[in-house]
Design a protein around this motif. Structure first.
Motif, PDB file in Angstrom:
ATOM      1  N   ALA A   4      13.757 -11.548  14.866  1.00 11.08           N
ATOM      2  CA  ALA A   4      14.415 -10.463  15.140  1.00 11.08           C
ATOM      3  C   ALA A   4      13.641  -9.261  14.778  1.00 11.08           C
ATOM      4  O   ALA A   4      13.718  -8.277  15.632  1.00 11.08           O
ATOM      5  CB  ALA A   4      15.652 -10.493  14.432  1.00 11.08           C
ATOM      6  N   LEU A  13      13.606 -12.063  21.123  1.00 12.82           N
ATOM      7  CA  LEU A  13      14.871 -12.513  21.850  1.00 12.82           C
ATOM      8  C   LEU A  13      15.164 -14.028  22.001  1.00 12.82           C
ATOM      9  O   LEU A  13      16.172 -14.704  21.699  1.00 12.82           O
ATOM     10  CB  LEU A  13      15.496 -11.529  22.586  1.00 12.82           C
ATOM     11  CG  LEU A  13      16.961 -11.826  23.059  1.00 12.82           C
ATOM     12  CD1 LEU A  13      17.843 -11.742  21.895  1.00 12.82           C
ATOM     13  CD2 LEU A  13      17.301 -10.678  24.103  1.00 12.82           C
ATOM     14  N   VAL A  26      17.730  -7.188  20.910  1.00 14.88           N
ATOM     15  CA  VAL A  26      17.804  -8.275  19.967  1.00 14.88           C
ATOM     16  C   VAL A  26      19.128  -7.881  18.800  1.00 14.88           C
ATOM     17  O   VAL A  26      19.914  -8.667  18.612  1.00 14.88           O
ATOM     18  CB  VAL A  26      16.558  -8.366  18.788  1.00 14.88           C
ATOM     19  CG1 VAL A  26      16.905  -9.252  17.728  1.00 14.88           C
ATOM     20  CG2 VAL A  26      15.541  -9.051  19.791  1.00 14.88           C
TER      21      VAL A  26
END
Length: 190
Positions: free
Chosen positions: A86, A91, A128
């Motif tokens: 992250a 992602l 994200v």
């Protein structure tokens, strides 16, 4: 699992650099897989290194050869593969980690006292952040603020009010203009 030794370094390096064929070769060449899955001095495993650098295929391979516990294991600072993925904006790796059992709602913080959501927001990884939030990550006010700021254009500053006819400090102060003695007015005069 202990600290790395000379036998574990090649797998750590191959994973870090996304060398899937190298990882496959190294695992096929040994009968002592414990040498290949120890961590480095920081407690980072090969799976961690792959996730850190966004090497999804390598992470999936390592997971497939039995490194299932590594998806939740933190390094010496408490940083997990989900946190590091992250933080670095990977992602696809975050989604895969979630699919195989890592928590998106990782309220467990690193020793730095930051969550994956905070790090993703602070590093500008909006997709994200949205994905973590949609999968249960805590929307702490500072996280939501960072996402909102990244998603919305900056608003223009408020228009300044014209000076009052009498030039009084109270009229200027209520209009948001600097008053005598304030740092703003001293800078404006110099």
């Amino acid at each position: 699992m202990g600290n790395s030794n000379s036998k574990s370094q090649p797998i750590l390096q191959a994973a870090e650099h996304g060398d899937l064929e190298g990882c496959k070769r190294l695992i096929a060449e040994t009968t002592h897989d414990e040498f290949f899955f120890e961590s480095d001095l920081m407690g980072r495993t090969a799976l961690f290194m792959a996730c850190q650098n966004g090497h999804l295929a390598v992470a999936q391979f390592l997971f497939g050869v039995g490194r299932t516990e590594d998806i939740k294991r933190g390094d010496n600072n408490g940083v997990t593969p989900m946190y590091i993925s992250a933080r670095n904006g990977h992602l696809p790796v975050c989604k895969w980690l979630y699919e195989v059992g890592a928590a998106a709602d990782t309220r467990v913080e690193s020793l730095e006292r930051f969550t994956p959501m905070f790090r993703a927001c602070a590093n500008g990884h909006l997709l994200v952040c949205k994905w973590l939030f949609s999968h249960g990550a805590a929307a702490v006010e500072q996280h939501a603020l960072l996402v909102r700021e990244a998603d919305e254009p900056a608003s223009p500053p408020p228009p300044s009010a014209p000076p009052s006819a009498d030039g009084s400090e109270s009229a200027r102060a209520s209009a948001g203009q600097p008053v005598r003695g304030s740092m703003k007015s001293k800078r404006a005069l110099s």
